[in-house]
Structures are given as C-alpha cells and as structure tokens.
Design an enzyme around this catalytic site. Sequence first.
Site, PDB file in Angstrom:
ATOM      1  N   LYS A 170       0.967  -1.074  -0.027  1.00  0.00           N
ATOM      2  CA  LYS A 170      -0.156  -0.058  -0.048  1.00  0.00           C
ATOM      3  C   LYS A 170       0.822   1.350  -0.062  1.00  0.00           C
ATOM      4  O   LYS A 170       1.582   1.415   1.043  1.00  0.00           O
ATOM      5  CB  LYS A 170      -0.897   0.057   1.241  1.00  0.00           C
ATOM      6  CG  LYS A 170      -1.990   1.101   0.902  1.00  0.00           C
ATOM      7  CD  LYS A 170      -2.837   1.497   2.072  1.00  0.00           C
ATOM      8  CE  LYS A 170      -2.025   2.747   2.731  1.00  0.00           C
ATOM      9  NZ  LYS A 170      -1.954   4.085   1.968  1.00  0.00           N
ATOM     10  N   GLU A 185      10.032   1.069  10.339  1.00  0.00           N
ATOM     11  CA  GLU A 185      10.993   1.838  10.140  1.00  0.00           C
ATOM     12  C   GLU A 185      10.381   3.305  10.166  1.00  0.00           C
ATOM     13  O   GLU A 185       9.505   3.685   9.265  1.00  0.00           O
ATOM     14  CB  GLU A 185      11.423   1.787   8.445  1.00  0.00           C
ATOM     15  CG  GLU A 185      12.063   0.482   8.112  1.00  0.00           C
ATOM     16  CD  GLU A 185      13.495   0.367   8.979  1.00  0.00           C
ATOM     17  OE1 GLU A 185      14.176   1.192   9.291  1.00  0.00           O
ATOM     18  OE2 GLU A 185      13.756  -0.981   8.993  1.00  0.00           O
ATOM     19  N   CYS A 199      13.700  10.597   6.664  1.00  0.00           N
ATOM     20  CA  CYS A 199      13.739   9.863   8.060  1.00  0.00           C
ATOM     21  C   CYS A 199      15.070  10.204   8.998  1.00  0.00           C
ATOM     22  O   CYS A 199      14.892  10.401  10.077  1.00  0.00           O
ATOM     23  CB  CYS A 199      13.260   8.476   7.982  1.00  0.00           C
ATOM     24  SG  CYS A 199      14.405   7.582   6.922  1.00  0.00           S
ATOM     25  N   GLU A 213      10.418  15.545  15.264  1.00  0.00           N
ATOM     26  CA  GLU A 213      10.688  15.581  13.900  1.00  0.00           C
ATOM     27  C   GLU A 213       9.875  16.468  13.089  1.00  0.00           C
ATOM     28  O   GLU A 213       8.577  16.596  13.038  1.00  0.00           O
ATOM     29  CB  GLU A 213      10.460  14.084  13.267  1.00  0.00           C
ATOM     30  CG  GLU A 213      10.753  13.866  11.946  1.00  0.00           C
ATOM     31  CD  GLU A 213      10.507  12.509  11.317  1.00  0.00           C
ATOM     32  OE1 GLU A 213       9.304  12.072  11.581  1.00  0.00           O
ATOM     33  OE2 GLU A 213      11.611  12.130  10.725  1.00  0.00           O
TER      34      GLU A 213
HETATM   35  P1  NAD Z   1       2.472   8.135   7.699  1.00  0.00           P
HETATM   36  O1  NAD Z   1       2.750   7.557   9.136  1.00  0.00           O
HETATM   37  O2  NAD Z   1       1.587   9.444   7.982  1.00  0.00           O
HETATM   38  O3  NAD Z   1       2.030   7.208   6.567  1.00  0.00           O
HETATM   39  C1  NAD Z   1       2.870   6.270   6.062  1.00  0.00           C
HETATM   40  C2  NAD Z   1       1.887   5.439   5.523  1.00  0.00           C
HETATM   41  O4  NAD Z   1       1.172   4.507   6.558  1.00  0.00           O
HETATM   42  C3  NAD Z   1       1.168   5.624   4.403  1.00  0.00           C
HETATM   43  O5  NAD Z   1       1.105   4.781   3.142  1.00  0.00           O
HETATM   44  C4  NAD Z   1      -0.132   6.060   4.943  1.00  0.00           C
HETATM   45  O6  NAD Z   1      -1.323   5.674   4.051  1.00  0.00           O
HETATM   46  C5  NAD Z   1      -0.395   4.607   5.980  1.00  0.00           C
HETATM   47  N1  NAD Z   1      -1.086   4.844   7.033  1.00  0.00           N
HETATM   48  C6  NAD Z   1      -1.401   6.124   7.668  1.00  0.00           C
HETATM   49  N2  NAD Z   1      -2.219   5.886   8.940  1.00  0.00           N
HETATM   50  C7  NAD Z   1      -2.323   4.508   9.153  1.00  0.00           C
HETATM   51  C8  NAD Z   1      -3.047   3.613   9.528  1.00  0.00           C
HETATM   52  N3  NAD Z   1      -3.735   4.149  10.775  1.00  0.00           N
HETATM   53  N4  NAD Z   1      -3.101   2.102   9.406  1.00  0.00           N
HETATM   54  C9  NAD Z   1      -2.303   1.734   8.608  1.00  0.00           C
HETATM   55  N5  NAD Z   1      -1.855   2.695   7.745  1.00  0.00           N
HETATM   56  C10 NAD Z   1      -1.633   4.031   7.786  1.00  0.00           C
HETATM   57  O7  NAD Z   1       3.820   8.714   7.217  1.00  0.00           O
HETATM   58  P2  NAD Z   1       4.155   9.722   6.117  1.00  0.00           P
HETATM   59  O8  NAD Z   1       3.821  11.212   6.441  1.00  0.00           O
HETATM   60  O9  NAD Z   1       3.851   9.204   4.835  1.00  0.00           O
HETATM   61  O10 NAD Z   1       5.838   9.635   6.042  1.00  0.00           O
HETATM   62  C11 NAD Z   1       6.575  10.544   6.866  1.00  0.00           C
HETATM   63  C12 NAD Z   1       7.127   9.578   7.819  1.00  0.00           C
HETATM   64  O11 NAD Z   1       7.806   8.345   7.376  1.00  0.00           O
HETATM   65  C13 NAD Z   1       8.229  10.344   8.739  1.00  0.00           C
HETATM   66  O12 NAD Z   1       8.022  10.307  10.309  1.00  0.00           O
HETATM   67  C14 NAD Z   1       9.557   9.563   8.427  1.00  0.00           C
HETATM   68  O13 NAD Z   1      10.642   9.822   9.124  1.00  0.00           O
HETATM   69  C15 NAD Z   1       9.201   8.298   8.352  1.00  0.00           C
HETATM   70  N6  NAD Z   1       9.813   7.372   7.142  1.00  0.00           N
HETATM   71  C16 NAD Z   1      10.838   6.590   7.643  1.00  0.00           C
HETATM   72  C17 NAD Z   1      11.558   5.832   7.087  1.00  0.00           C
HETATM   73  C18 NAD Z   1      12.698   4.935   7.515  1.00  0.00           C
HETATM   74  O14 NAD Z   1      13.467   4.048   6.650  1.00  0.00           O
HETATM   75  N7  NAD Z   1      12.898   4.839   8.911  1.00  0.00           N
HETATM   76  C19 NAD Z   1      12.054   6.261   5.631  1.00  0.00           C
HETATM   77  C20 NAD Z   1      11.037   7.113   5.027  1.00  0.00           C
HETATM   78  C21 NAD Z   1      10.109   7.672   6.125  1.00  0.00           C
END
Ligand code: NAD
Length: 490
Positions: free
Chosen positions: A174, A249, A283, A382
């Site tokens: 997804k 992650e 991230c 963050e």
């Molecule tokens: P997010 O957590 O809002 O969303 C990530 C994904 O999760 C999306 O596909 C979203 O649709 C889905 N999602 C949201 N709520 C959900 C739920 N309740 N149940 C299941 N899925 C759900 O994050 P974002 O805003 O898309 O990305 C930014 C974040 O990702 C930042 O905190 C960043 O640090 C982190 N990130 C981490 C890494 C790593 O490798 N550690 C890499 C890239 C991004």
Amino acid sequence: MLRLLIDGHWIESADGRSIDSVNPANGKVIGSVAAAGAGEVRLAVAAARRAFEGWEAVPGRERAALLRAIADGVEVRRDALAALETRDNGKPLAESFGDVDDTIACFRFYAGLADDLDGGDRAVLAVPDSRFSASVETMAVGVAAQIIPWNYPLLMAAWKVAPALAAGATMVLKPSELTSLTALELGRIAQDAGLPRGVFNILTGYGGEAGMSLVEHRDVDKVAFTGSAATGAKIMAAAAPDIKNVSLELGGKSAILIFDDVDIEVAVEWIMFGVFWNQGQVCSATSRLLVDESIADRLLARLVTEVAAIRIGSGLDPDVTLGPLISAAQRDRVAGFVDRAREQGVELLAGGGVPPHLDAGFFYEPTILFQPPVDAEIWTEEVFGPVLAVRCFRTEEEAVALANCSDYGLAAAVLSRDAARCERVARAFRAGVVWINCSQPTFCEAPWGGLKRSGVGRELGAWGLAQYREVKQITRYCSDTPWGWYIRPR
Ligand code: NAD
C-alpha cells in the site's frame, strides 16, 4: 483513474472512489488512483495467499532472474519514472534519477541474495549430545502487508518488494495516498517481467482505511511499515492480537556533530546535504546541528551564505536543488514548528517563510534556528522539512550526550579530521545508522533502521531479506539406543 493490482488484474475499487494525485510544485491534479476498501483488501490478501505456495517453491535462482528482469524494466523506463516521481512528489529531478538508480541496484542486490537461497541458508549446528544432529534453515514468511510513505515513493517500494520477492514471500503493497504513481508503474514492470499473478498486489488507498484493514487481516503473516512513529504505534497495536511479525522503519531527529578541526567548506556541504536534500523530508535527516563553539561563528556565517544561494522551485528545473514540500498540510506543519520556535524566542538565522516569488505550490524556505532550549519541540520533534536547529558544545562528552538525548535513534553523523575521535564518537552514538565525515549516503548492502521511537528491525542488506524469512531448526535423533524416559530398555 488508475486501478488496483489484484491477482494479476487491474481493477477499480467496488464503490468507484478515487484519490487525486497532485503536483506539489503547482497544486494541479495530475491523475487519480483508486481508493481501496476492506473488500479489496480481502481480495488482495486472498490472492497473495493463493500465490504463496507456488512462489515459495520457485527455486531461488529463478526468483533472482525475475528480480533482474524487474531491474532491467525499471532501467528501460528510467527517464519516464524519474519525471513521474518529480511530478508526483516534487523532488528535484536529479534526486528522482538517484532514486530510480537506487531502485535498480536494490532489485539487483536482492537477486544476488535469492541466488544463494537454494540451500545456501542451511547450516549444521554443533550440539553437545552426540545422539543428535541439528541444522538450521529458513523459510519464506508467508503473506506480507507492506505500507510505505510518500518521501521516496518508488525507492521505499523497492526496499520492501525486492527482499520479499527474493525471500519467496507474497505481498500486498500500500503506497502513500499522496504518491502512488511510481509504485503502480513498478507493478506494471513486474507484470511485464513475468511475475506470477498474485505474488505482488498493489492497493492504493487511505492509511486509516485500506492500510489499517490490511494490518488487521487475519491471513497476513508479516507487516512491514515505513512511516511516522505515531502511525507505527497504531500498526504495532493493530498487529498485536494476532501476534504478527512486525518491522517498523519510523522517524528520527538525528544529530550531526562538527568538531573544531574540520574544513569549514566541507562541513557546510555535508550539513546542507544532511537536512535540505529531499526538502528535509528524510527520516534520517541530520536536523540537529551540534557545533564546537570555537568555530560556530565562522561555520554559521558560511552556512547562512550558502543557504541563501539555494535555488528553490519546480523540481523539473535542472538548476533547482530545493523543490516543494509534499502538500499544503505538510508546508503548514513545517511553518507551525518554525513559528512556534520564534514565538519562544529562538533566533532565526535563515529562511522562516514561504519564498515570496513562489505563490503556487507548497514551497518553504531552507531555515536555520539557533540555540533552542533542549526541551523545545524544534529540538526534540521530527519536523520533516528543510529546517535545521543548531546548538553549540564545548566538549566531546557534552556533544555525544546531547546527540543521544532523543526519543529517536535512527541516525547520527560526526565530522572531524581526527580519525580516532570519529571512531570513538561513532561507537558512543545510540543510533542504527552512523556516518563519519558525511551524512546520508546509503547503500543497499548495509542495514537500515533505528532504535527507540525510530523503529524495530532492519531493512536492506542480508537483514532486509531476513525480515521475510522465518528461521527453522531441525533436530534429529540419530542414536540406535532407545530414548528410555518412560519406556525403560529391557
Ligand atoms: P504516515 O505514517 O502518515 O504514513 C505512512 C503510510 O502509512 C502511508 O501509506 C499511510 O497511508 C499509511 N497509514 C497512515 N495511517 C495508517 C493507519 N492508521 N494504519 C495503516 N496505515 C496507515 O507517514 P508519512 O507522512 O507518509 O511519512 C513520513 C514519515 O515516514 C516520517 O515520520 C519519516 O521519518 C518516516 N520515514 C521513515 C523511514 C525509515 O526508513 N525509517 C523512511 C521514510 C520515511
């Protein structure tokens, strides 16, 4: 409207709902994707389950050949994929090309690991009882739910899909509802490469709906999530009732330590790359700068000059090195952090607003804030935008303590000409990824992930493959003498 990939077919969601894809450089709609609901989740998981036994039985070398064919397919469409990524995500085109190249490298790397799986994962164990022989091997984890964020849409898909395919797992991916386009292209490329139907399914849709139904589905064996710590906590809780195998992650608030013996120009370049690359939506961004106070004035003066010269604009302009943020909401969130820091009296050294010449799109200036209190949110939370918070230190011990004083533990960087000091500080960091005399370069051979609120488990390298393999021990009783516990030998 772009469709969902379920069991090798491209289908619309049953209720026909869609989500607009927006170009963040101008706010214009560039397409739309289907919004999957619980019904599509059931179909996709069932397809992945049906495909699992057959896919797991495919020899590693044949799976490797398919991974290489996918890498070749990505390479053929390199230009189109990079342009699509920039239009969908906003990042400068050179960065999108980098992401596409890293995607190709990731599929080729995991093809190499799949080659070695045909028995190469078996090992004999030394056990201290000569009546037994024991060995260990691994098996594919089963059906994986993979949920990814918007900051590296294609590359994050590759980091999840390539090791899972290599491992013999089947999956439902997804993508983020904000950036689904290149993941769907990857699905097409995998189909063209000849991947059996049902092995790799893609559901576009909202996180709280399609994402959550996927995590909660009883027939999902493994949940691999990349995104924010807040969502990661919800996913961990939702996976708990079935005790699913979970890897997370998550975010970070990583520090970069600059000692007094550095070349100022070199240090400024890495500081900027560490926090402004991908608009700071990284991230592992080293968004907390710790600088030795004896060089702080010189270093910050040079940093402010270089930051003022950053070219902001559409990522399709080849001279631009800072594109728009992903959405208006994200830009407003970033602006909120900066505004609140200023209200608290934190000094602004650069940026701090929307660039005046860019009224369309979701742009924000590269921003530097000086000496926030250690408990200020700009120092602890963050931001996920082009915002650097700076503090000075006097001693190595103080610098390391400040770096480690965080709820996160994803990454950390140290810059110094003193190699022994760099090695010492690297070992003292409580982080999963450490850079010496650089910040951000990442190789698919090396493990990726963090501790504390930055997550659980590691992606990339052999560790990434292990996320999709379960360990199995086989212990054999080899003695001719009966066991003789209940039934005594006569
Ligand atoms: P997010 O957590 O809002 O969303 C990530 C994904 O999760 C999306 O596909 C979203 O649709 C889905 N999602 C949201 N709520 C959900 C739920 N309740 N149940 C299941 N899925 C759900 O994050 P974002 O805003 O898309 O990305 C930014 C974040 O990702 C930042 O905190 C960043 O640090 C982190 N990130 C981490 C890494 C790593 O490798 N550690 C890499 C890239 C991004």
